[in-house]
Design an enzyme around this catalytic site. Structure first.
Site, PDB file in Angstrom:
ATOM      1  N   ASP A 241       0.685  -1.324   0.002  1.00 53.51           N
ATOM      2  CA  ASP A 241       0.003  -0.030   0.088  1.00 53.51           C
ATOM      3  C   ASP A 241       0.940   1.258  -0.032  1.00 53.51           C
ATOM      4  O   ASP A 241       1.665   1.191   0.720  1.00 53.51           O
ATOM      5  CB  ASP A 241      -0.797  -0.006   1.140  1.00 53.51           C
ATOM      6  CG  ASP A 241      -1.767   1.121   1.224  1.00 53.51           C
ATOM      7  OD1 ASP A 241      -2.214   1.485   0.135  1.00 53.51           O
ATOM      8  OD2 ASP A 241      -2.073   1.617   2.379  1.00 53.51           O
TER       9      ASP A 241
ATOM     10  N   ASP B 184      -3.865   8.188  -5.170  1.00 53.17           N
ATOM     11  CA  ASP B 184      -3.958   6.725  -4.152  1.00 53.17           C
ATOM     12  C   ASP B 184      -4.110   5.667  -5.039  1.00 53.17           C
ATOM     13  O   ASP B 184      -5.074   5.451  -5.321  1.00 53.17           O
ATOM     14  CB  ASP B 184      -4.979   6.968  -3.135  1.00 53.17           C
ATOM     15  CG  ASP B 184      -5.156   5.909  -2.279  1.00 53.17           C
ATOM     16  OD1 ASP B 184      -3.968   5.167  -1.992  1.00 53.17           O
ATOM     17  OD2 ASP B 184      -6.080   5.483  -1.637  1.00 53.17           O
TER      18      ASP B 184
END
Length: 482
Positions: free
Chosen positions: A96, A310
């Site tokens: 992530d 993101d």
């Protein structure tokens, strides 16, 4: 007129297999990274649910003053297998860019998940079974960086407590131990090599963290904080704090690289400083040259509002008024009858070539960086004659009420996206992610690095769902200069 359709399932899911190759002091290393939704037929609601949980995490108040946090059941789109401890044991963690620590579930943990729907075994890290495990105390430099509390005193363990937007919590202590990476020793040959890192050892999870639908053992963060894996490697002189990704949503394949990219050349825009996420400043937006008015708060330079990049978010989220204006301008250039699917997805019937019929959406950022989002990026096929917009009305605001744009994987695909934390900039360029890029190591030598389908003949039909196995090469480069 908007009508409502019965919920439909996406007919095609792409199973993405990543291969991560890292060059540190003495060589290269390899990981296998798998898409979270690989081989599973997912409802539209599941994609939206993934993002909703992630947004709650991103906007939550967090007790631990890290540049980000982690959530095992919904945080990322990709997971990988790593090895920790001596002797090394395997753990599955999500990769992530919005998290800043590596953490895994640790024994004893009565409320940690014991099974998952991802088809992987779950394991608890136990420091007692590792000969190289070391406790991290409050006096440790790592702890003094993240903990600014008087309760953390001498001879006490460096602990953490994270609270998420839905009330879920994670508690534990930091541990120092070896992470074992597979060193590339030749063509398709590897040998293990261990390197010491600090990671979180979670022993008390509550709420959604115990859910089993997509649980993994932990998180591996590539965020901006000094606590992230890339920052720890950089602090040890192993790599530069630069990484990039190039994901192909049309032909399959792609690249994830850590280190300098020589070509293609990318233009960059500043990362807003002192922010948890990768915030940038959006200056303008247009549909085939027809401008759209932006909310004033999106141009803020103090990090209040603005635009977040993101890759762990699936779709792209805009303030309500901006979303309405965008959809209106797109459909004015190509008139279609919209239907709402599962209450949030604007869909329509269409049988022609969408790239020829629909306009390009351009986002303009500080320092004249443009992000062009093509119809094949922002439209996805629900079935052969039905398309849906990946643009979503997010309604996301900061605690001060400033508007937020969140650009996820959908609009970042088919582009080389570079995160240069050394110079605090982020940039991108349109690129065929099934081809190659040229990367540079610490000596200045440049190498072609490309994505290829290692299992090109592995496509199969399972319950009517086409599953395509792809591969993505990921390279991390030694940053020493000669």
């Amino acid at each position: 007129m908007v009508t409502t359709m019965d919920p439909s399932r996406i007919s095609r899911i792409v199973a993405v297999v990543f291969v991560l190759v890292i060059q540190v002091v003495s060589g290269n290393f390899v990981f296998n990274v798998t898409h979270k939704f690989a081989g599973k037929e997912k409802q539209l609601s599941e994609l939206k649910s993934h993002d909703s949980f992630r947004h709650a995490r991103m906007l939550a108040n967090i007790d631990l003053p890290l540049g980000g946090d982690s959530r095992a059941d919904s945080i990322g789109l990709y997971f990988t297998k790593i090895k920790l401890g001596s002797p090394p044991k395997e753990y599955y963690v999500q990769v992530d860019t919005g998290s800043d620590i590596l953490w895994v579930n640790c024994a004893p943990c009565p409320k940690c998940p014991v099974k998952t729907d991802l088809g992987i075994p779950l394991s608890l890290y136990d420091s007692k079974t590792s000969s190289t495990s070391k406790n991290v105390g409050c006096e440790d430099d790592f702890c003094s960086f993240i903990m600014q509390s008087e309760t953390c005193g001498a001879k006490k363990p460096c602990s953490y407590h994270v609270v998420y937007g839905d009330g879920s919590t994670s508690d534990g202590d930091f541990i120092k131990d070896n992470i074992t990476l597979e060193q590339v020793t030749g063509n398709l040959r590897t040998a293990p090599l261990a390197q010491e890192v600090v990671f979180g050892c979670g022993k008390n999870q509550s709420g959604q963290l115990g859910q089993t639908d997509s649980a993994v053992d932990g998180i591996m963060g590539f965020g901006q904080s000094n606590t992230s894996i890339i920052s720890q490697l950089a602090a040890g002189g192993s790599t530069k704090r630069i990484f990039s990704h190039c994901l192909d949503n049309m032909n399959g394949g792609g690249i994830f690289a850590v280190g300098e990219v020589e070509s293609p050349v990318v233009k960059t825009t500043p990362i807003v400083p002192n922010q948890v996420h990768y915030n940038v400043i959006l200056k303008g937006m247009d549909v085939d040259g027809d401008p759209i008015d932006l909310p004033p708060s999106l141009a803020s330079t103090n990090g209040d509002g603005g635009t977040i990049i993101d890759s762990g978010t699936t779709l792209a989220y805009l303030p309500q008024n901006l979303y309405n204006s965008l959809i209106e301008k797109i459909t004015a250039k190509q008139q279609v009858k919209l239907h709402m699917v599962q209450e949030t997805f604007a869909c329509f019937s269409f049988t022609s070539n969408t790239d020829k019929a629909f306009p390009v959406v351009n986002l303009h950022f500080e320092d004249s960086l443009k992000l062009s989002v093509y119809p094949h990026d922002y439209l996805f096929s629900l079935r052969e004659d039905m398309y849906c917009f990946g643009w979503q009305s997010g309604g996301m605001t900061t605690q001060d009420g400033a508007d937020v744009i969140l650009l996820g994987d959908l609009v970042l695909s088919n582009k080389l996206v570079v995160y240069d934390l050394e110079n605090e900039v982020i940039g991108w360029a349109d690129h065929n992610c099934s081809s190659s890029i040229k990367v540079k190591d610490g000596s200045g030598a440049a190498y072609q690095l490309g994505a290829e389908n290692l299992i090109s003949a592995a496509s199969s039909v399972m319950n009517g769902t086409l599953v395509t196995l792809l591969s993505i090469l990921i390279w991390v480069f030694h940053s020493f200069t000669s």
